[in-house]
Write a protein that holds these residues in place. Structure first.
Motif, short mmCIF file in Angstrom:
data_model
loop_
_atom_site.label_atom_id
_atom_site.label_comp_id
_atom_site.label_asym_id
_atom_site.label_seq_id
_atom_site.Cartn_x
_atom_site.Cartn_y
_atom_site.Cartn_z
N ARG A 1 -18.58 45.13 -15.69
CA ARG A 1 -19.96 44.64 -15.69
C ARG A 1 -20.15 43.80 -16.95
O ARG A 1 -19.56 44.11 -18.00
N GLU A 2 -20.93 42.75 -16.82
CA GLU A 2 -21.16 41.82 -17.92
C GLU A 2 -22.58 41.29 -17.86
O GLU A 2 -23.20 41.27 -16.78
N MET A 3 -23.08 40.82 -18.98
CA MET A 3 -24.34 40.07 -19.02
C MET A 3 -23.93 38.60 -18.92
O MET A 3 -23.06 38.14 -19.66
N VAL A 4 -24.54 37.87 -17.98
CA VAL A 4 -24.18 36.48 -17.75
C VAL A 4 -25.44 35.62 -17.80
O VAL A 4 -26.56 36.13 -17.79
N SER A 5 -25.24 34.32 -17.83
CA SER A 5 -26.35 33.37 -17.80
C SER A 5 -26.13 32.38 -16.68
O SER A 5 -24.99 32.03 -16.34
N LEU A 6 -27.23 31.93 -16.12
CA LEU A 6 -27.24 30.82 -15.15
C LEU A 6 -28.11 29.74 -15.80
O LEU A 6 -29.29 29.61 -15.50
N PRO A 7 -27.54 28.99 -16.76
CA PRO A 7 -28.33 28.11 -17.63
C PRO A 7 -29.19 27.08 -16.91
O PRO A 7 -30.25 26.71 -17.41
N ASP A 8 -28.76 26.63 -15.74
CA ASP A 8 -29.54 25.63 -15.01
C ASP A 8 -30.68 26.25 -14.20
O ASP A 8 -31.54 25.52 -13.70
N LEU A 9 -30.68 27.58 -14.05
CA LEU A 9 -31.69 28.25 -13.24
C LEU A 9 -32.69 29.05 -14.06
O LEU A 9 -33.85 29.18 -13.70
N SER A 10 -32.22 29.65 -15.16
CA SER A 10 -33.06 30.56 -15.93
C SER A 10 -32.52 30.70 -17.35
O SER A 10 -31.32 30.59 -17.56
N GLY A 11 -33.38 31.00 -18.28
CA GLY A 11 -32.96 31.24 -19.66
C GLY A 11 -32.61 32.70 -19.92
O GLY A 11 -32.27 33.07 -21.03
N HIS A 12 -32.72 33.54 -18.91
CA HIS A 12 -32.46 34.98 -19.07
C HIS A 12 -30.98 35.31 -19.03
O HIS A 12 -30.20 34.62 -18.39
N ARG A 13 -30.62 36.38 -19.72
CA ARG A 13 -29.30 37.01 -19.56
C ARG A 13 -29.46 38.01 -18.43
O ARG A 13 -30.41 38.79 -18.41
N ILE A 14 -28.54 37.99 -17.47
CA ILE A 14 -28.69 38.76 -16.25
C ILE A 14 -27.50 39.69 -16.08
O ILE A 14 -26.35 39.26 -16.23
N PRO A 15 -27.74 40.97 -15.76
CA PRO A 15 -26.61 41.88 -15.54
C PRO A 15 -25.85 41.53 -14.27
O PRO A 15 -26.45 41.25 -13.23
#
Length: 154
Positions: free
Chosen positions: A14-28
């Motif tokens: 499991r990791e915290m990831v980002s979808l920089p073009d969609l959201s500024g949140h870190r997502i599990p």
């Protein structure tokens, strides 16, 4: 016996990831080498036309205790039949967007699905991981900062 490439980053299950073009949140996210395609938890999915092109609008669950979903609009990538974890074939929209795991940022495809019954709003499949990462199935959050890891694992 295959050699381990020391240049590849190692991720946990499991990791915290980002979808920089969609959201500024870190997502599990759950790292799943048994899944070919990556998947995003999306609700209220709708197709619409903008300037003569097909687009998709949906609510992205950013997880991690965030109070509300993020409304996302992206150009329509594809519609495919995907076999879910229970073996059921489903027709899903598939989008392409940047994914960031640790310092690695790259384009990845995600099927949009209702993952409300799942613990993680994002599943990262082997196609996204291939040639980029090694997976240590006994560890978690290896690509997260020490502060983030400490906060998550409390």
């Amino acid at each position: 016996m295959a050699q381990i490439d020391p240049k590849k980053a190692v991720v946990g299950w499991r990791e915290m990831v980002s979808l920089p073009d969609l959201s500024g949140h870190r997502i599990p996210a759950k790292i799943d080498t048994g899944a070919r395609t990556s998947s995003l938890h999306a609700t209220d999915i709708e197709r619409f036309d903008r300037d003569g092109h097909r687009w998709i609008r949906f609510q992205l669950d950013v997880g991690g205790g965030q109070s509300e979903a993020v409304t996302v609009e992206v150009p329509h990538a594809d519609r495919r039949t995907v076999t879910s974890s229970n073996g059921e074939a489903q027709e899903r929209y598939v989008i392409k967007t940047d994914l960031q795991i640790g310092s690695e940022r790259f384009a990845a495809e995600f099927s949009l699905a209702d993952r409300s019954d799942m613990k993680f709003p994002i599943l990262i499949g082997r196609t996204a991981l291939r040639r980029r990462f090694l997976v240590n199935s006994g560890r978690s959050y290896l690509q997260s900062s020490a502060e983030e890891r400490q906060r998550i694992l409390k």
